[in-house]
Design an enzyme around this catalytic site. Structure first.
Site, PDB file in Angstrom:
ATOM      1  N   ASP A  30       0.845  -1.192   0.000  1.00 56.75           N
ATOM      2  CA  ASP A  30       0.000   0.000   0.000  1.00 56.75           C
ATOM      3  C   ASP A  30       0.882   1.243   0.000  1.00 56.75           C
ATOM      4  OD1 ASP A  30      -3.262   0.379   1.170  1.00 56.75           O
ATOM      5  OD2 ASP A  30      -1.953   2.103   0.849  1.00 56.75           O
ATOM      6  N   ASN A  31       0.518   2.259  -0.806  1.00 53.81           N
ATOM      7  CA  ASN A  31       1.343   3.490  -0.830  1.00 53.81           C
ATOM      8  C   ASN A  31       0.836   4.528   0.168  1.00 53.81           C
ATOM      9  OD1 ASN A  31      -0.951   4.583  -1.957  1.00 53.81           O
ATOM     10  ND2 ASN A  31      -0.023   5.141  -3.913  1.00 53.81           N
ATOM     11  N   ASP A  57       4.070   1.463  -4.272  1.00 51.43           N
ATOM     12  CA  ASP A  57       3.057   1.741  -5.286  1.00 51.43           C
ATOM     13  C   ASP A  57       2.942   0.593  -6.294  1.00 51.43           C
ATOM     14  OD1 ASP A  57       1.910   4.797  -6.444  1.00 51.43           O
ATOM     15  OD2 ASP A  57       1.700   2.972  -7.620  1.00 51.43           O
ATOM     16  N   PHE A  79      -7.005  -4.476  -4.268  1.00 51.48           N
ATOM     17  CA  PHE A  79      -7.891  -3.386  -3.817  1.00 51.48           C
ATOM     18  C   PHE A  79      -7.350  -2.021  -4.218  1.00 51.48           C
ATOM     19  CE2 PHE A  79     -10.772  -5.738  -1.173  1.00 51.48           C
ATOM     20  CZ  PHE A  79     -10.055  -6.737  -0.558  1.00 51.48           C
ATOM     21  N   LYS A  83     -10.923   5.995  -5.713  1.00 50.41           N
ATOM     22  CA  LYS A  83     -12.326   5.547  -5.811  1.00 50.41           C
ATOM     23  C   LYS A  83     -13.356   6.667  -5.674  1.00 50.41           C
ATOM     24  CE  LYS A  83     -12.867   5.030  -0.904  1.00 50.41           C
ATOM     25  NZ  LYS A  83     -13.605   4.376   0.165  1.00 50.41           N
ATOM     26  N   SER A 123     -16.798  -2.602  -9.173  1.00 45.84           N
ATOM     27  CA  SER A 123     -17.829  -1.778  -8.534  1.00 45.84           C
ATOM     28  C   SER A 123     -19.117  -1.836  -9.338  1.00 45.84           C
ATOM     29  CB  SER A 123     -17.333  -0.318  -8.476  1.00 45.84           C
ATOM     30  OG  SER A 123     -18.378   0.563  -8.155  1.00 45.84           O
ATOM     31  N   TYR A 147     -13.950   7.351 -13.046  1.00 49.15           N
ATOM     32  CA  TYR A 147     -13.672   6.282 -12.072  1.00 49.15           C
ATOM     33  C   TYR A 147     -14.304   4.967 -12.541  1.00 49.15           C
ATOM     34  CZ  TYR A 147     -14.507   3.174  -8.173  1.00 49.15           C
ATOM     35  OH  TYR A 147     -14.608   2.050  -7.385  1.00 49.15           O
ATOM     36  N   LYS A 151     -12.666   1.137 -13.879  1.00 44.39           N
ATOM     37  CA  LYS A 151     -13.050  -0.205 -13.429  1.00 44.39           C
ATOM     38  C   LYS A 151     -13.452  -1.066 -14.626  1.00 44.39           C
ATOM     39  CE  LYS A 151     -12.388   0.108  -9.027  1.00 44.39           C
ATOM     40  NZ  LYS A 151     -11.321  -0.664  -8.369  1.00 44.39           N
ATOM     41  N   ASP A 293     -25.969  11.195  -9.936  1.00 44.82           N
ATOM     42  CA  ASP A 293     -26.624  10.207  -9.077  1.00 44.82           C
ATOM     43  C   ASP A 293     -27.737   9.495  -9.837  1.00 44.82           C
ATOM     44  OD1 ASP A 293     -25.146  10.356  -6.844  1.00 44.82           O
ATOM     45  OD2 ASP A 293     -26.601  11.404  -5.617  1.00 44.82           O
TER      46      ASP A 293
END
Ligand code: NAD
Ligand code: WQD
Length: 335
Positions: A30-31, A57, A79, A83, A123, A147, A151, A293
């Site tokens: 993890d960075n 990274d 992961f 996001k 996602s 984003y 994905k 939305d």
């Protein structure tokens, strides 16, 4: 040994805790761009087991080669990624570089070191605005923001990798709305700055850190006019990753699963549930809709139940109660 990229993040840390609890050995990469190193100690305190931690990274190919040469990884759970939908609209290049370029670099290292078992964090945002509900995995895919497009691109990259080399075993997991926290109250969601997502925002209103909730529109075609989403406890989500790993041990190829509860709740229903869980009144105001939305989104999670033997177990009360405990214990105040 499992490599967990993004393993000090919200969902990654909960998954590492479950992996350690199941007797697996873990290396976290993890960075720390959206988490803190002390999550490693917190996971150790919860489980009594210490994961190995490499700060770095996924775009650093030399570091990846070093890690893959040093450890005999059985699989990777991926992961690591940015996001935030709104941020991705402002900084698309940063999202494509971090998420797509980063994933390509990781998959290249896996290929070079013949580690071809992967669980990927996707996602529900890849479905865009669904025409029919509940959402099945074969629903049309249509990302509506940078984003979501990162994905979708990574999912398509994985499809091509799996088609080119049948030795790859891949589970693409499409998460709906993860909320809640580990029952210990030691790890949880710790957004940088003012939360974009509903639950951490409500939790901070309940804790008196924010004045009131702005509900983004009450004129949607839903029973109470507010947006409906499929909220899933982060520990249920974490356990879905262990089930996916087990599935890959026995099945080759690429498999896509929705990880949701199949139950949608509106913003007002979430607010009332959090008031019950916290004993606090959550003041709110209705404001105009948030651009981008959608009205409703919830999963048909029957494929994961059928093929992985996985179903979400936690109800809304537990999700809100665990989120409130985390907020009270620590809320992981950002420095
Ligand atoms: P998070 O930000 O808490 O965790 C992501 C972790 O990855 C962080 O610890 C961050 O420091 C790390 N990271 C980011 N870029 C990196 C890089 N280039 N190299 C190394 N580490 C890097 O987010 P999360 O909520 O735990 O999400 C985890 C994954 O699940 C993400 O890929 C996200 O897109 C996906 N996802 C999240 C949600 C959600 O609502 N939280 C929903 C669907 C999918
Ligand atoms: C939930 C509902 C809002 C905040 C996002 C990303 C998605 C995924 C999960 C990464 C909606 C309403 C929210 C607030 C509100 N992340 N709301 N006031 O938008 O469903 O999904 O997080 O993969 O990609 O898009 O989650 O928590 O932002 O919103 O009224 O202050 O709460 O309108 O109906 P969302 P959210």
């Amino acid at each position: 040994m499992i490599l967990v990229t993004g393993g000090t993040g919200y969902i990654g840390s909960h998954t590492v805790a479950e992996l350690l609890g199941a007797g697996r050995e873990v290396v976290i990469l993890d960075n720390l761009c959206n988490s803190r190193a002390d999550v490693v100690e917190r996971i150790t305190a919860i489980t009594g087991e210490q994961p190995q931690f490499a700060q770095g990274d996924i775009r650093d190919a030399a570091l990846l080669d070093h890690l893959f040469a040093r450890h005999k990884f059985e699989a990777v759970i991926h992961f690591a990624g940015l996001k935030a939908v709104g941020e991705s609209v402002e900084k698309p290049l940063e999202y494509y570089d971090n998420n797509v370029h980063g994933s390509m670099t990781l998959f290249g290292a896996m290929q070079r070191h013949a580690v071809k078992r992967l669980v990927f964090s996707s996602s529900a945002t890849v479905y865009g605005d669904p025409a029919t509900l509940p959402l099945r995995e074969d629903a049309p895919l249509h990302a509506t923001n940078p984003y979501g497009r990162t994905k979708l691109m990574i999912e398509q990259m994985l499809e091509d990798i799996a088609r080119a080399d049948p030795a790859w075993r891949i589970a693409t997991l499409r998460y709906f709305n993860p909320i809640g926290a580990h029952a210990s109250g030691r790890i949880g969601e710790a957004p940088n700055g003012t939360p974009n997502n509903l639950l951490p925002y409500i939790a901070q209103v309940a804790a008196g850190k924010l004045k009131q909730l702005s509900i983004f529109g009450d004129d949607y075609p839903t029973p109470d006019g507010t947006g409906i989403r499929d909220y899933i406890h982060v520990v249920d989500l974490a356990l879905g990753h262990l089930k996916a790993l087990n599935h890959l041990a026995a099945h080759s190829g690429l498999h896509v699963y929705n990880l949701g509860t199949g139950q949608g709740y509106s913003v007002l229903e979430i607010l009332r549930a959090f008031e019950r869980a916290s004993g606090k009144t959550i003041p709110f105001q209705i404001v105009p809709r948030r651009p981008g939305d959608i009205a409703s989104c919830y999963a048909d999670a029957s494929k994961a139940a059928r093929e992985l033997g996985w179903q979400a177990q936690c109800g809304l009360g537990e999700m809100c109660g665990d989120a409130w405990r985390w907020q009270c214990n620590d809320g992981f105040i950002r420095y």
